[in-house]
Design an enzyme around this catalytic site. Structure first.
Site, PDB file in Angstrom:
ATOM      1  N   VAL A  33       0.823  -1.221   0.000  1.00 44.52           N
ATOM      2  CA  VAL A  33       0.000   0.000   0.000  1.00 44.52           C
ATOM      3  C   VAL A  33       0.858   1.273   0.000  1.00 44.52           C
ATOM      4  CG1 VAL A  33      -2.039  -1.051   1.065  1.00 44.52           C
ATOM      5  CG2 VAL A  33      -0.263  -0.037   2.537  1.00 44.52           C
ATOM      6  N   ASN A  36      -7.605  -1.455   4.994  1.00 43.36           N
ATOM      7  CA  ASN A  36      -7.465  -2.247   6.234  1.00 43.36           C
ATOM      8  C   ASN A  36      -6.018  -2.662   6.497  1.00 43.36           C
ATOM      9  OD1 ASN A  36      -8.753  -3.980   8.394  1.00 43.36           O
ATOM     10  ND2 ASN A  36      -7.764  -5.588   7.171  1.00 43.36           N
ATOM     11  N   TYR A  88       2.487   3.938  15.599  1.00 41.83           N
ATOM     12  CA  TYR A  88       1.177   3.266  15.514  1.00 41.83           C
ATOM     13  C   TYR A  88       0.085   4.199  16.023  1.00 41.83           C
ATOM     14  CZ  TYR A  88      -2.279  -0.491  15.522  1.00 41.83           C
ATOM     15  OH  TYR A  88      -3.392  -1.261  15.253  1.00 41.83           O
ATOM     16  N   LYS A 122      -2.760   5.875  13.621  1.00 41.09           N
ATOM     17  CA  LYS A 122      -4.175   5.532  13.793  1.00 41.09           C
ATOM     18  C   LYS A 122      -5.006   6.769  14.133  1.00 41.09           C
ATOM     19  CE  LYS A 122      -3.955   1.143  12.809  1.00 41.09           C
ATOM     20  NZ  LYS A 122      -4.584   0.635  11.569  1.00 41.09           N
ATOM     21  N   THR A 136      -5.770 -11.894  15.841  1.00 40.97           N
ATOM     22  CA  THR A 136      -5.234 -12.080  14.492  1.00 40.97           C
ATOM     23  C   THR A 136      -3.726 -12.267  14.616  1.00 40.97           C
ATOM     24  OG1 THR A 136      -4.738  -9.751  14.112  1.00 40.97           O
ATOM     25  CG2 THR A 136      -6.996 -10.454  13.632  1.00 40.97           C
TER      26      THR A 136
END
Ligand SMILES: NC(=O)c1ccc[n+]([C@@H]2O[C@H](COP(=O)([O-])OP(=O)(O)OC[C@H]3O[C@@H](n4cnc5c(N)ncnc54)[C@H](O)[C@@H]3O)[C@@H](O)[C@H]2O)c1
Length: 187
Positions: free
Chosen positions: A44, A70, A137, A141, A172
């Protein structure tokens, strides 16, 4: 469905990312539901490759209705250069979302019948630990929430809805990792 994933490691990330077999399994599961799927191994961070993948997918599938940005990275290798870890977080988790939307939305605009855009942010918007990866992070976000707001303003007149989801812990590969368990105090 057009399913895109890098299917390769990203240098500073501590947890394993998807493999080509994982993407093939996703395609198998979509087809098992009787739906068509096109896959592409794309990073991406590579806006040109994303745009090409969208063009190919739309040509083969006949159109686009919903965009889900995502792709993301989580815990960074503690041995990684903190400056690089911070930049990688922003490049994938924030610039990657912008790239995804800007690769796909021109198709929605050209079709002229609206659509929906969903961005994956995180509840990880509070607190930090002073590491390049952790700061990146959290900042990335937060930035995704800002992108959702500006995209919503831009796209509402075209009948395109924009939302973001802010998950908490989800089991996950990103979090089912010994290093993440150690970070949060054990399994
Ligand atoms: N698991 C959680 O607890 C949790 C909580 C909040 C938010 N999220 C967010 O949910 C989203 C999905 O994460 P997940 O938990 O399913 O983890 P995951 O690791 O299973 O999925 C993330 C996917 O993104 C792909 N990816 C990573 N870097 C990429 C790149 N540069 N280009 C293309 N693809 C790339 C990976 O290969 C992987 O398949 C992420 O944005 C993550 O930050 C997850």
């Amino acid at each position: 469905m057009l399913a895109v994933d890098v299917c390769a490691p990203v240098g500073t990330v501590a947890h394993p990312l998807a493999t080509p077999d994982d993407l093939a399994e996703t395609a198998r599961l979509v087809e098992a539901e009787g739906r068509r799927v096109v896959t592409a191994q794309v990073d991406v961070r590579d806006a040109d490759a994303l745009t090409a993948a969208v063009a190919d997918g739309v040509a083969r599938l006949g159109g686009l209705d919903v965009v889900l940005a995502n792709a993301g990275i989580g815990l960074m290798d503690p041995a990684a250069d903190p400056r690089q870890a911070f930049r990688d977080q922003l490049d994938v988790n924030l610039v990657g979302v912008w790239n995804t939307v800007h690769a796909a939305v021109p198709v929605l605009l050209e079709q002229g019948h609206g659509g929906a855009v969903v961005l994956t942010s995180s509840v990880f918007g509070l607190g930090g630990d002073g590491t390049g990866g952790g700061d990146g992070y959290v900042a990335g976000k937060h930035g995704v929430v800002g992108l959702m707001r500006t995209f919503a303003t831009w796209l509402a007149p075209h009948g395109i809805r924009v939302n973001c989801v802010n998950p908490s812990g989800v089991a996950t590969p990103m979090v089912l990792d010994p290093a993440v368990e150690a970070l949060f105090g054990g399994p």
